[in-house]
Design a protein around this motif. Sequence first.
Motif, PDB file in Angstrom:
ATOM      1  N   ALA A  30       0.909  -1.097   0.240  1.00  0.00           N
ATOM      2  CA  ALA A  30      -0.157  -0.034   0.093  1.00  0.00           C
ATOM      3  C   ALA A  30       1.277   0.861  -0.170  1.00  0.00           C
ATOM      4  O   ALA A  30       0.216   2.259  -0.563  1.00  0.00           O
ATOM      5  CB  ALA A  30      -1.107  -0.297   1.381  1.00  0.00           C
ATOM      6  N   ASP A  31       2.111   1.583   0.544  1.00  0.00           N
ATOM      7  CA  ASP A  31       2.942   2.296   0.557  1.00  0.00           C
ATOM      8  C   ASP A  31       3.663   2.703  -0.718  1.00  0.00           C
ATOM      9  O   ASP A  31       3.856   3.455  -0.789  1.00  0.00           O
ATOM     10  CB  ASP A  31       4.053   1.768   1.668  1.00  0.00           C
ATOM     11  CG  ASP A  31       3.411   2.390   2.971  1.00  0.00           C
ATOM     12  OD1 ASP A  31       2.317   2.545   3.119  1.00  0.00           O
ATOM     13  OD2 ASP A  31       4.656   2.375   4.266  1.00  0.00           O
ATOM     14  N   ARG A  32       4.148   1.188  -1.393  1.00  0.00           N
ATOM     15  CA  ARG A  32       4.206   1.157  -2.262  1.00  0.00           C
ATOM     16  C   ARG A  32       3.698   1.969  -3.910  1.00  0.00           C
ATOM     17  O   ARG A  32       4.167   2.515  -4.543  1.00  0.00           O
ATOM     18  CB  ARG A  32       4.679   0.062  -2.939  1.00  0.00           C
ATOM     19  CG  ARG A  32       5.882  -0.561  -2.475  1.00  0.00           C
ATOM     20  CD  ARG A  32       6.134  -2.185  -2.228  1.00  0.00           C
ATOM     21  NE  ARG A  32       7.768  -2.369  -1.548  1.00  0.00           N
ATOM     22  CZ  ARG A  32       8.677  -2.356  -1.906  1.00  0.00           C
ATOM     23  NH1 ARG A  32       9.129  -1.649  -3.147  1.00  0.00           N
ATOM     24  NH2 ARG A  32       9.545  -3.118  -1.397  1.00  0.00           N
ATOM     25  N   LEU A  33       1.491   1.146  -4.123  1.00  0.00           N
ATOM     26  CA  LEU A  33       1.196   2.291  -4.445  1.00  0.00           C
ATOM     27  C   LEU A  33       1.017   3.903  -3.963  1.00  0.00           C
ATOM     28  O   LEU A  33       0.433   4.237  -5.278  1.00  0.00           O
ATOM     29  CB  LEU A  33      -0.527   1.560  -4.198  1.00  0.00           C
ATOM     30  CG  LEU A  33      -1.597   1.353  -5.052  1.00  0.00           C
ATOM     31  CD1 LEU A  33      -1.688   1.359  -6.284  1.00  0.00           C
ATOM     32  CD2 LEU A  33      -3.225   1.579  -4.262  1.00  0.00           C
ATOM     33  N   ALA A  34       1.402   3.776  -2.760  1.00  0.00           N
ATOM     34  CA  ALA A  34       1.137   5.541  -2.806  1.00  0.00           C
ATOM     35  C   ALA A  34       1.733   6.031  -3.510  1.00  0.00           C
ATOM     36  O   ALA A  34       2.047   7.572  -4.050  1.00  0.00           O
ATOM     37  CB  ALA A  34       1.494   5.614  -1.290  1.00  0.00           C
ATOM     38  N   GLU A  35       3.144   5.422  -3.168  1.00  0.00           N
ATOM     39  CA  GLU A  35       4.602   6.224  -4.052  1.00  0.00           C
ATOM     40  C   GLU A  35       4.007   6.099  -5.829  1.00  0.00           C
ATOM     41  O   GLU A  35       3.952   7.398  -6.475  1.00  0.00           O
ATOM     42  CB  GLU A  35       5.690   5.104  -3.887  1.00  0.00           C
ATOM     43  CG  GLU A  35       6.234   5.322  -2.085  1.00  0.00           C
ATOM     44  CD  GLU A  35       6.968   4.427  -2.188  1.00  0.00           C
ATOM     45  OE1 GLU A  35       7.806   3.747  -2.916  1.00  0.00           O
ATOM     46  OE2 GLU A  35       7.557   4.257  -0.645  1.00  0.00           O
ATOM     47  N   HIS A  36       3.555   5.123  -6.166  1.00  0.00           N
ATOM     48  CA  HIS A  36       3.369   4.900  -7.444  1.00  0.00           C
ATOM     49  C   HIS A  36       2.210   6.277  -7.991  1.00  0.00           C
ATOM     50  O   HIS A  36       2.215   7.689  -8.429  1.00  0.00           O
ATOM     51  CB  HIS A  36       2.507   3.982  -7.655  1.00  0.00           C
ATOM     52  CG  HIS A  36       2.580   3.862  -9.626  1.00  0.00           C
ATOM     53  ND1 HIS A  36       3.118   2.517 -10.325  1.00  0.00           N
ATOM     54  CD2 HIS A  36       1.434   4.618 -10.247  1.00  0.00           C
ATOM     55  CE1 HIS A  36       3.076   2.637 -11.036  1.00  0.00           C
ATOM     56  NE2 HIS A  36       1.499   3.841 -11.866  1.00  0.00           N
ATOM     57  N   LEU A  37       1.369   6.757  -6.365  1.00  0.00           N
ATOM     58  CA  LEU A  37       0.294   7.406  -7.624  1.00  0.00           C
ATOM     59  C   LEU A  37       1.072   9.497  -7.584  1.00  0.00           C
ATOM     60  O   LEU A  37       0.811   9.923  -7.968  1.00  0.00           O
ATOM     61  CB  LEU A  37      -1.024   7.748  -5.891  1.00  0.00           C
ATOM     62  CG  LEU A  37      -1.903   6.630  -6.203  1.00  0.00           C
ATOM     63  CD1 LEU A  37      -2.369   6.359  -5.439  1.00  0.00           C
ATOM     64  CD2 LEU A  37      -2.480   6.310  -7.377  1.00  0.00           C
ATOM     65  N   ALA A  38       2.060   9.550  -5.708  1.00  0.00           N
ATOM     66  CA  ALA A  38       3.188  10.711  -6.017  1.00  0.00           C
ATOM     67  C   ALA A  38       3.428  10.809  -6.839  1.00  0.00           C
ATOM     68  O   ALA A  38       4.316  11.692  -6.995  1.00  0.00           O
ATOM     69  CB  ALA A  38       3.509  10.501  -3.940  1.00  0.00           C
ATOM     70  N   ARG A  39       4.254   9.441  -7.636  1.00  0.00           N
ATOM     71  CA  ARG A  39       4.998  10.085  -8.738  1.00  0.00           C
ATOM     72  C   ARG A  39       4.113  10.713 -10.007  1.00  0.00           C
ATOM     73  O   ARG A  39       5.190  11.427 -10.049  1.00  0.00           O
ATOM     74  CB  ARG A  39       5.562   9.069  -9.387  1.00  0.00           C
ATOM     75  CG  ARG A  39       6.747   8.132  -8.584  1.00  0.00           C
ATOM     76  CD  ARG A  39       7.389   6.819  -9.129  1.00  0.00           C
ATOM     77  NE  ARG A  39       7.033   5.763  -9.478  1.00  0.00           N
ATOM     78  CZ  ARG A  39       6.599   4.970  -8.648  1.00  0.00           C
ATOM     79  NH1 ARG A  39       7.287   4.556  -7.545  1.00  0.00           N
ATOM     80  NH2 ARG A  39       6.195   3.718  -9.196  1.00  0.00           N
ATOM     81  N   THR A  40       3.343  10.863  -9.855  1.00  0.00           N
ATOM     82  CA  THR A  40       2.303  12.063 -11.072  1.00  0.00           C
ATOM     83  C   THR A  40       1.574  13.117 -10.529  1.00  0.00           C
ATOM     84  O   THR A  40       2.047  13.748 -11.198  1.00  0.00           O
ATOM     85  CB  THR A  40       1.232  10.731 -11.434  1.00  0.00           C
ATOM     86  OG1 THR A  40       1.166   9.576 -12.516  1.00  0.00           O
ATOM     87  CG2 THR A  40       0.563  11.319 -12.229  1.00  0.00           C
ATOM     88  N   ASP A  41       1.633  12.088  -9.305  1.00  0.00           N
ATOM     89  CA  ASP A  41       1.005  13.714  -8.445  1.00  0.00           C
ATOM     90  C   ASP A  41       1.683  14.012  -6.982  1.00  0.00           C
ATOM     91  O   ASP A  41       1.181  13.416  -6.387  1.00  0.00           O
ATOM     92  CB  ASP A  41      -0.762  13.974  -8.540  1.00  0.00           C
ATOM     93  CG  ASP A  41      -0.852  14.938  -7.873  1.00  0.00           C
ATOM     94  OD1 ASP A  41      -0.342  15.783  -7.524  1.00  0.00           O
ATOM     95  OD2 ASP A  41      -2.479  15.163  -7.502  1.00  0.00           O
ATOM     96  N   PRO A  42       2.698  14.899  -7.134  1.00  0.00           N
ATOM     97  CA  PRO A  42       3.629  15.119  -5.419  1.00  0.00           C
ATOM     98  C   PRO A  42       2.539  15.502  -4.458  1.00  0.00           C
ATOM     99  O   PRO A  42       3.029  15.110  -2.794  1.00  0.00           O
ATOM    100  CB  PRO A  42       3.917  16.277  -5.514  1.00  0.00           C
ATOM    101  CG  PRO A  42       4.622  15.948  -7.119  1.00  0.00           C
ATOM    102  CD  PRO A  42       3.248  15.855  -8.024  1.00  0.00           C
TER     103      PRO A  42
END
Length: 271
Positions: free
Chosen positions: A33-45
Amino acid sequence: MSAHGYRRYVALGDSQTEGVGDGDDLTGLRGWADRLAEHLARTDPGVRYANLAVRGRLAGAVRAEQLPAALALRPDLATVVAGVNDLLRPGFDADETAGHLEAVFAALTGQGVHVATLTFPDVGRITPLARPLAPRVHALNDRIREAARRHGVTVAETAHHEVVTDPRMWSADRLHASPLGHARIAEAVADALSLPGSGDGWARPLPPRPAPTRLRAAAGELAWAGSFLGPWLARRVRGRSSGDGRAAKRPELLPVVPAGRSAVHDGLPGS
């Protein structure tokens, strides 16, 4: 508006979503879940992320304890992954477990949240001693799919792919994903959600390696039973859970910190 449309992500579930197997309680847990959040944040910080999962929780506890907190955070994306702790219990009821999950799906989607979940691998292909549990896994997966269809929930179909039962995807206890396994789960959910930068590479088999001899395999089963199965059974007999006394590691929506930066300063345990 971000490219993927999600700016408030909340994760609900048990030990897998908490991140057990990816880091430890001393250095912090990362997890899929942390890793998925990081994926989201790569597109939108500007993405904010909360993780309400607690190890050992049954589906009913996720519904009773985590759902109200999740609704109060008003996410636009939520992941709901639970049920394995239920199917490990002697009195497992697939309809009851799936009913709790469906109630969570219904409440979140009714608030306009996009919900994602996943199906579970056959644990008998990971641990031979767990082969009798295969019908339970299939029954729960079928009910998860049905509930997901009724509520427009995205399902990452991890159960069908051979790679998910590769031993390298699992930690030594064979109940929790390894760091590699957590990374693949995050990629699978990102792919199911069609997030920018996602793809189906998570389903590719790992490079082949020699199969263990029968003697080594038998020794491995005995060592696993002594180190992990025995203590787990002892907790069940005493009515205890690995999550007793624990709270969610990240109960508030906070900015996502790229892996490698200070988790204490930025408020993201295990990153």
